[in-house]
Design a protein around this motif. Sequence first.
Motif, PDB file in Angstrom:
ATOM      1  N   LEU A  89      61.098 184.928  30.264  1.00 33.37           N
ATOM      2  CA  LEU A  89      61.543 185.619  30.020  1.00 33.37           C
ATOM      3  C   LEU A  89      61.449 187.000  30.637  1.00 33.37           C
ATOM      4  CD1 LEU A  89      62.342 184.964  26.616  1.00 33.37           C
ATOM      5  CD2 LEU A  89      64.313 184.863  28.460  1.00 33.37           C
TER       6      LEU A  89
ATOM      7  N   ALA B  90      62.439 195.314  25.216  1.00 33.23           N
ATOM      8  CA  ALA B  90      62.259 194.124  25.731  1.00 33.23           C
ATOM      9  C   ALA B  90      60.783 193.480  25.948  1.00 33.23           C
ATOM     10  CB  ALA B  90      62.995 193.435  26.428  1.00 33.23           C
ATOM     11  N   ARG B  91      60.447 194.455  26.964  1.00 37.47           N
ATOM     12  CA  ARG B  91      58.819 193.998  27.415  1.00 37.47           C
ATOM     13  C   ARG B  91      57.758 193.528  25.875  1.00 37.47           C
ATOM     14  NH1 ARG B  91      56.565 197.874  30.861  1.00 37.47           N
ATOM     15  NH2 ARG B  91      56.287 198.906  28.996  1.00 37.47           N
TER      16      ARG B  91
ATOM     17  N   PHE C 198      67.180 188.873  23.077  1.00 35.02           N
ATOM     18  CA  PHE C 198      66.692 189.860  24.271  1.00 35.02           C
ATOM     19  C   PHE C 198      66.441 188.097  25.355  1.00 35.02           C
ATOM     20  CE2 PHE C 198      64.482 193.507  22.867  1.00 35.02           C
ATOM     21  CZ  PHE C 198      65.603 194.376  23.210  1.00 35.02           C
TER      22      PHE C 198
ATOM     23  N   PRO D 292      68.292 186.740  27.412  1.00 35.22           N
ATOM     24  CA  PRO D 292      70.025 186.321  27.909  1.00 35.22           C
ATOM     25  C   PRO D 292      70.595 185.245  27.746  1.00 35.22           C
ATOM     26  CG  PRO D 292      67.850 186.335  30.088  1.00 35.22           C
ATOM     27  CD  PRO D 292      67.777 186.880  28.773  1.00 35.22           C
TER      28      PRO D 292
ATOM     29  N   ALA E 211      64.305 196.889  29.417  1.00 38.66           N
ATOM     30  CA  ALA E 211      63.814 195.796  29.876  1.00 38.66           C
ATOM     31  C   ALA E 211      61.860 196.773  29.261  1.00 38.66           C
ATOM     32  CB  ALA E 211      63.499 196.531  31.648  1.00 38.66           C
TER      33      ALA E 211
ATOM     34  N   TYR F 174      74.097 192.074  27.752  1.00 35.35           N
ATOM     35  CA  TYR F 174      73.107 191.888  29.647  1.00 35.35           C
ATOM     36  C   TYR F 174      75.057 191.710  30.249  1.00 35.35           C
ATOM     37  CZ  TYR F 174      70.232 190.989  26.278  1.00 35.35           C
ATOM     38  OH  TYR F 174      69.476 190.699  25.175  1.00 35.35           O
TER      39      TYR F 174
ATOM     40  N   HIS G  54      65.331 193.041  36.490  1.00 39.23           N
ATOM     41  CA  HIS G  54      66.204 194.102  35.768  1.00 39.23           C
ATOM     42  C   HIS G  54      66.211 194.741  35.416  1.00 39.23           C
ATOM     43  CE1 HIS G  54      68.183 189.091  36.363  1.00 39.23           C
ATOM     44  NE2 HIS G  54      69.553 189.729  36.118  1.00 39.23           N
ATOM     45  N   GLN G  55      64.326 195.621  35.271  1.00 39.19           N
ATOM     46  CA  GLN G  55      63.820 196.670  34.998  1.00 39.19           C
ATOM     47  C   GLN G  55      65.024 197.689  35.760  1.00 39.19           C
ATOM     48  OE1 GLN G  55      60.135 197.972  35.870  1.00 39.19           O
ATOM     49  NE2 GLN G  55      60.235 196.142  37.846  1.00 39.19           N
TER      50      GLN G  55
ATOM     51  N   TRP H 289      62.654 187.612  34.244  1.00 39.85           N
ATOM     52  CA  TRP H 289      63.940 187.977  34.360  1.00 39.85           C
ATOM     53  C   TRP H 289      63.872 189.777  34.122  1.00 39.85           C
ATOM     54  CZ3 TRP H 289      67.472 190.484  31.108  1.00 39.85           C
ATOM     55  CH2 TRP H 289      69.041 190.316  31.969  1.00 39.85           C
ATOM     56  N   TRP H 290      63.524 190.009  32.863  1.00 37.63           N
ATOM     57  CA  TRP H 290      63.901 191.085  33.125  1.00 37.63           C
ATOM     58  C   TRP H 290      62.677 192.641  33.901  1.00 37.63           C
ATOM     59  CZ3 TRP H 290      66.331 193.539  29.687  1.00 37.63           C
ATOM     60  CH2 TRP H 290      67.068 193.149  28.555  1.00 37.63           C
ATOM     61  N   ARG H 291      62.011 191.234  33.820  1.00 38.23           N
ATOM     62  CA  ARG H 291      61.052 192.781  35.326  1.00 38.23           C
ATOM     63  C   ARG H 291      62.006 192.434  36.579  1.00 38.23           C
ATOM     64  NH1 ARG H 291      57.038 188.913  38.670  1.00 38.23           N
ATOM     65  NH2 ARG H 291      59.126 188.583  39.553  1.00 38.23           N
TER      66      ARG H 291
END
Length: 309
Positions: A240, A258-259, A143, A145, A255, A227, A247-248, A243-245
């Motif tokens: 991180l 990953a969180r 996770f 990226p 996401a 991704y 790209h949610q 980043w996932w927030r």
Amino acid sequence: MIAKFAEYCRAHDKRPRKFTLDMKVRWNSTYHMLNSLESYEKIITVFVNANAKDLSLVLIDADWKIARQFRGFLMPFYAATNMLSGVYYPTTCLVIDYIWLMAELFSKYRSDSLLRTVVDPMELKFLKYFEQISHVYCFATIFDPRKKLDGLQTALEGIGDELDMDFSDALNHVKEELFNVFGYYYEKYGRERRGKSLLTHHQVKGSDRVLRGEKVNLLEWWRDHQYSSDRVLRGEKVKLLEWWRDHQYSFPVLACFARDILVISVSTVSSEATFSTVGRIIEGWRSSLAPETVEAITCLKDWKRAEER
């Protein structure tokens, strides 16, 4: 003897200090002890050789060379402990990196005549915990990226080379479990988007022609592409969770997955620190605080420390 050493330090314009002691029950105490001696080697040598003749104790340069070599060997373990004990950033994604670093150290010093007696039991203890690497650590690496599945594969191959082990079956099992767990997340979080594409129009307009269709099986797409690329990833430092927030909306189910993985704490330092903090808040003079008040004070202290960092 301690008072005499303090006077000796003052006489030679050196600040007297108490040195860290080695304790079996405290992490990194050996490294702290050796590190605290670094700038006092000459003055300790002269003092010991002049005052410990009755003990038949003589310090020479070879002794300090051994201490420096041992300190250099322990330093990466100290750095790993500090990094993996962090509470203000994800730590699960760092474990594989430090396992690889430890494996390289064991391989480097395994045949060292001086450190062999120390390295062998340390490696046995290390393999007890990491001969089978937890899937959580592997998922967290994927996770990231900047690493993804290819990065995990490279790391496991590197660890296997250093420890003379084969992690190919473990990697295949991780991939299988990764997609299985993602299936559970898809069933839980993807129901409300059933019939709709799980990818936003930003990705549909992307370079991948497969994504231009309205219905996309994200599981199959991710298996092939993982991704999408991101310009932010060209830099070394990536937060991180942020980043996932960001790209949610592109990967809503992924996401969430990953969180949940990245927020897992590697060590118990954060929970132990919470008990210590609360213990300093609730004391003899403040033993009747309401639970809400204790929670508010604890959060305020933590937020203040986070801003300072």
